[in-house]
Write an enzyme that holds these catalytic residues in place. Structure first.
Site, mmCIF file in Angstrom:
data_model
loop_
_atom_site.group_PDB
_atom_site.id
_atom_site.type_symbol
_atom_site.label_atom_id
_atom_site.label_comp_id
_atom_site.label_asym_id
_atom_site.label_seq_id
_atom_site.Cartn_x
_atom_site.Cartn_y
_atom_site.Cartn_z
ATOM 1 N N ARG A 206 0.837 -1.212 0.000
ATOM 2 C CA ARG A 206 0.000 0.000 0.000
ATOM 3 C C ARG A 206 0.862 1.248 0.000
ATOM 4 N NH1 ARG A 206 -3.402 -0.013 4.931
ATOM 5 N NH2 ARG A 206 -1.623 -1.160 5.704
ATOM 6 N N ASN B 52 -6.303 -2.387 2.510
ATOM 7 C CA ASN B 52 -6.313 -3.835 2.700
ATOM 8 C C ASN B 52 -7.758 -4.313 2.806
ATOM 9 O OD1 ASN B 52 -3.543 -4.230 2.753
ATOM 10 N ND2 ASN B 52 -3.392 -4.126 4.978
#
Length: 94
Positions: free
Chosen positions: A20, A38
């Site tokens: 990320r 997520n």
């Protein structure tokens, strides 16, 4: 230049490896807005808004194997959806 919204569901070993953070860095470099989050099933959901060419470049970087951008983890599959932008600002990691 037409703005679009890309939603990409990234499958593979992409959680707990800095994916990320890397995605946020790439999106900001491309001057895109959106988020990287997520999901409970192990995927990462990437939402990006901006010029279509820039969104396509982010998608290419997400899919590229092997990664020439030092992408962490391992991507098996990326499922993409295209839509109308919702005028979000900034790119955040969630």
């Amino acid at each position: 230049m037409e703005k679009v919204r890309l939603t990409a569901f990234v499958h593979g070993h992409v959680q707990g490896v800095g994916f990320r953070w890397w995605t946020t860095s790439q999106a900001r470099e491309l001057k895109l807005a959106g988020s990287a989050s997520n999901l409970s099933d192990g995927r990462v959901c990437v939402v990006a808004e901006g010029p279509q060419t820039q969104c396509e470049e982010l998608l290419r970087r997400l899919k590229e194997n092997p990664s020439s951008y030092r992408r962490p983890g391992h991507v098996d599959t990326v499922i993409e959806q295209w839509g109308e932008p919702r005028d979000v600002e900034g790119f955040v990691e969630r």
